[in-house]
Scaffold this motif. Structure first.
Motif, short mmCIF file in Angstrom:
data_model
loop_
_atom_site.label_atom_id
_atom_site.label_comp_id
_atom_site.label_asym_id
_atom_site.label_seq_id
_atom_site.Cartn_x
_atom_site.Cartn_y
_atom_site.Cartn_z
N ALA A 61 -27.89 -9.10 -41.82
CA ALA A 61 -29.32 -9.47 -43.23
C ALA A 61 -30.57 -7.96 -43.06
CB ALA A 61 -29.78 -11.05 -43.15
N ARG B 259 -31.71 3.06 -49.95
CA ARG B 259 -30.92 3.49 -51.10
C ARG B 259 -32.02 3.53 -52.66
NH1 ARG B 259 -28.96 -0.08 -54.30
NH2 ARG B 259 -27.93 -0.99 -52.49
N GLY C 228 -25.37 -2.22 -47.07
CA GLY C 228 -26.00 -1.96 -47.56
C GLY C 228 -26.80 -0.83 -48.24
N THR D 20 -22.55 1.82 -52.09
CA THR D 20 -22.70 0.53 -52.45
C THR D 20 -21.26 0.85 -53.93
OG1 THR D 20 -23.46 -0.05 -54.72
CG2 THR D 20 -23.97 2.19 -54.43
N VAL E 36 -35.19 -5.91 -54.35
CA VAL E 36 -34.56 -5.05 -53.43
C VAL E 36 -34.21 -5.53 -51.92
CG1 VAL E 36 -33.61 -2.71 -52.10
CG2 VAL E 36 -34.99 -3.21 -54.63
N ILE E 37 -35.44 -6.19 -50.78
CA ILE E 37 -34.87 -5.84 -49.32
C ILE E 37 -34.86 -7.61 -49.87
CG2 ILE E 37 -36.32 -6.91 -47.54
CD1 ILE E 37 -37.92 -4.66 -47.61
N GLY F 159 -30.81 -7.44 -50.00
CA GLY F 159 -29.74 -7.27 -49.14
C GLY F 159 -30.46 -8.06 -48.76
N LEU F 160 -30.86 -8.69 -48.13
CA LEU F 160 -30.63 -9.79 -47.11
C LEU F 160 -29.36 -11.09 -47.28
CD1 LEU F 160 -34.26 -10.84 -45.93
CD2 LEU F 160 -32.82 -10.20 -44.58
N ALA G 138 -25.79 -8.52 -47.73
CA ALA G 138 -24.86 -7.76 -46.64
C ALA G 138 -24.02 -9.07 -45.94
CB ALA G 138 -25.89 -7.07 -45.71
N GLY H 265 -30.73 -4.72 -55.22
CA GLY H 265 -30.50 -5.24 -53.66
C GLY H 265 -29.55 -5.85 -53.41
N CYS I 263 -25.96 -6.28 -55.80
CA CYS I 263 -24.81 -6.38 -55.79
C CYS I 263 -24.45 -4.79 -54.67
CB CYS I 263 -25.09 -6.16 -57.05
SG CYS I 263 -24.47 -7.48 -57.99
N GLY I 264 -25.91 -4.05 -54.45
CA GLY I 264 -25.69 -2.72 -54.31
C GLY I 264 -25.43 -3.48 -53.20
N ALA I 265 -25.92 -4.51 -51.94
CA ALA I 265 -25.81 -4.47 -50.14
C ALA I 265 -24.04 -5.24 -50.62
CB ALA I 265 -26.42 -5.44 -50.40
#
Lengths: 166, 121
Positions: free
Chosen positions: A45, A55, A112, A115, B7-8, B11-12, B15, B69, B71-73
């Motif tokens: 995470a 990114r 992460g 993409t 975004v963070i 991503g948290l 991923a 965040g 979908c990208g991760a």
């Protein structure tokens, strides 16, 4: 090292190559760990948040104009692919005892950072905007660049590891 | 700054969800084909397609959190490419080519599908 019955060993190969999926190695993950180790999930995470932020900031610094070639996403994906090639050889052959390296850097940061969804949406936007040629070029450049990046860094890092261990 | 925090946050979640989903999918089949990564990439592409198509329906904050965040991760190009090269090395060349072709076709298809769904709302 305990050998799993289903594991195939190719003795002709100079170095072990690890699993196909760099994120999930059921030979290790399935036996030695609980299904969802909270420490591993946390490492993924935090890594994912770092990768996604990097990114986002790169996209902020070099935005792609509408209808333009998405250079930022192309370079992010290619760079991430080059780095995972180095990482996986290091994790498989050198730092084999580092439990958090692969989840944090590989699954988290690089997963992460790179993409697939933005790549696909970039292509869709270009096609819908009437830039089919740019879409096709971007589609091809990313996949060719990404595969070449992995292949090059895996090969080079393996050569370096083999040379060092002589 | 608040956008970066969104975004963070995305991503948290994205991923580790990729890891959990990848594991769940991989544990359910014996084939060499990387169905786990394929699945998250296709699902993530659908969601991002939907979000992009429905951008007027949602506030910007949703785009940064769920789009950039989450979908990208959730989706990944590095794992996808690494798996393709590993399949190729293991002489599973057909699977390597199939992985690239199927991922791109299904990924793009789900973006168009997601966009179409959002525009029908």
């Amino acid at each position: 090292m305990e050998h799993h019955p289903g594991e195939q060993h190719q003795h002709a190969e100079p170095l072990p190559r690890g699993p196909v999926d760099p994120d999930v190695d059921l030979r290790i993950d399935g036996r030695d760990r609980r299904a969802h180790d909270p420490a591993i999930l946390t490492a993924i995470a935090v890594g994912g948040a770092l990768g996604a932020s990097a990114r986002y900031l790169i996209g902020l610094a070099w935005p792609t104009p509408s209808g333009g070639f998405p250079v930022n996403t192309l370079l992010i994906n290619i760079a991430g692919c080059g780095l995972i090639g180095i990482l996986m050889v290091v994790v498989t052959d050198v730092l084999t005892q580092q439990r958090f390296l692969r989840p944090f850097l590989g699954t988290g940061v690089l997963g992460g950072f790179t993409t697939f969804s933005t790549y696909a949406v970039d292509i869709q936007k270009l096609i819908s905007g009437g830039y089919a040629g740019t879409a096709l070029l971007y589609l091809a450049a990313t996949i060719v660049g990404a595969l070449l990046a992995v292949w090059t860094t895996v090969t080079a890092t393996r050569a370096l590891v083999t040379w060092r261990s002589r | 700054m608040s956008r970066l925090l969104l975004v963070i946050a995305g991503g948290l979640i994205g991923a580790p969800l990729r890891y959990v989903a990848d594991r769940a999918v991989q544990a359910r089949h014996d084939s060499l084909f990387p169905w786990g990564t394929f699945s998250v990439n296709v699902i993530g592409s659908f969601i991002l397609g939907f979000l992009t198509g429905a951008s007027s329906l949602f506030p910007d904050s949703i785009q940064f959190f769920a789009g950039t965040g989450f979908c990208g991760a959730l989706t990944t190009y590095s794992t996808f490419s690494y798996e393709t090269i590993r399949l190729f090395e293991d002489r599973a060349r057909f699977l390597a080519v199939a992985n690239v072709t199927a991922s791109i076709v299904a990924g793009l298809g789900s973006v168009f599908l997601g966009t179409a769904v959002s525009q029908s709302l």
